[in-house]
Design an enzyme around this catalytic site. Structure first.
Site: not given
Length: 387
Positions: A75, A77, A108, A142, A360
């Site tokens: 992904h 995004d 990520d 995702e 994150h």
């Protein structure tokens, strides 16, 4: 006759360029355009598969009905940056400082996407398999609801007669060192939204009211103390966590009329989403009978637990990781969910990627050497699969 010379794709530069696309779910901001241009130049047939405003991409090198079809999934995004002022570097700057690449998505998983794009493009340019196909699937959904991302791609593939025989997802999987862990399964996830309905009244006259919080907390107390299981052969024990309780009552002398709570269960292969929904409803019915508080419950199942059994594919991935890093990866089912939970309905799926310590977080970053090693691992996996 030898293949024409070419310049290998630099996965670090590609990661930096992807980071500079501020693709916070579900915005794309040019990330899929970068991937599409690279793949098309290498001879991949690229198809965009938007659904409900979510950008998705499918690309295939080789024949649709090839004997062997290797797939990559990822992904582009990313989650929001949070407090931008708290970052040491521009979260969408893609800066490299002292061998470390900074930015939202560095871990990520724009690095994973860049590594497998670079490995796939170099592979088909250098040693194109005569009887094989390389498939790339990318989504911008995702980190969001995940309803119109990889699910949309798989729906389109089924309608078009496309397929993959195995799939590698490039999510970050390693706890502390690259090579430590690969994911061969994931726990399922179910969220329950509970509403307790009572009768509002004065706290000094409880006989004229019915407190919904008493029924709600009785149910929650019952659920959190009830052992779901002790774990299974490949999974840790299932976990139930209450995530919020709210009644919206600002007064200390009023019994509220309604209260709500949300909980999530991450469950192993001893359960299904349906069996847990029934389990939750049976407890709600019992507490409703005991307390007289009406309890309604709605569940959302975002994925079932699954396991890719040990075999040729898991061994192929493990051997390639060990060859490039010197570490034999643990086959794990820990962590949250990923789009592998959808792909497992199509073909065997394994996840392997970078160290996920900063994903994150503020100041998300990754050593550039890890990205280069990850590309080498993916390239070795491709070479061995088509050998």
């Amino acid at each position: 006759m030898s293949a024409a010379p070419f310049s290998p794709v630099d996965p670090v530069d590609l990661t930096a360029r992807l980071i500079r696309c501020p693709s916070v779910t579900p915005a794309d901001a040019g990330a899929l355009d970068l991937a599409a241009a690279l793949l098309e130049e290498a001879g991949f047939a690229v198809t965009r598969i938007p659904r409900n405003g979510v950008p998705n991409l499918f690309a295939r090198w080789g024949a649709r009905d090839a004997t062997r079809r290797f797939g990559f999934n990822g992904h582009t995004d990313v989650v929001p940056v949070g407090d931008g002022a708290a970052w040491q570097r521009d979260p969408f700057g893609g800066e490299i400082v002292d061998g470390v690449l900074w930015g939202r998505g560095a871990t990520d998983m724009k690095s994973g996407v860049a590594a497998f794009l670079a490995a796939a493009v170099d592979f088909v340019r250098r040693t194109p398999p005569a009887d094989g196909a390389v498939v790339v699937t990318l989504t911008g959904d995702e980190e969001g609801p995940a309803r119109d991302g990889t699910r949309a791609i798989l729906d389109w593939m089924a309608a078009q007669g496309e397929g993959m025989d195995v799939c590698l997802v490039g999510e970050p999987t390693c706890p502390e060192a690259l090579g430590q862990m690969m994911k061969v399964g994931r726990r399922g996830s179910i969220t329950a939204y509970i509403t307790a309905q009572g009768v509002q009244g004065h706290v000094a006259y409880p006989h004229r009211a019915r407190n919904p919080l008493h029924g709600l907390t009785a149910l929650l107390g019952r659920l959190v103390t009830w052992p779901l299981d002790a774990g299974t052969a490949h999974f840790d024990p299932s976990s139930l966590q209450i995530t919020t309780i709210d009644c919206g009552n600002p007064a200390n002398n009023v019994i509220p009329a309604e209260a709500r709570a949300t909980l999530n269960i991450r469950f192993n292969d001893a359960h299904t989403g349906t069996s847990l929904s029934e389990w939750l409803r049976s407890h709600a019915a019992a507490v409703e009978e005991e307390t007289g508080i009406r309890l309604s419950l709605r569940t959302e199942i975002s994925g079932e637990s699954f396991l890719t059994a040990p075999g040729d594919f898991t061994e192929l991935v493990a051997a390639a990781v060990e060859a490039e890093t010197g570490l034999r990866p643990e086959a794990s089912t820990s962590g949250g969910t990923s789009d592998a939970r959808f792909i497992k309905d199509l073909c065997p799926v394994v996840e392997f990627g970078l160290v996920g310590q900063t994903m994150h977080q503020v100041d998300e970053r990754v050593p550039t050497a890890q990205i280069e090693t990850l590309k080498a691992i993916y390239g070795r996996i491709l070479a061995q699969y088509f050998a």
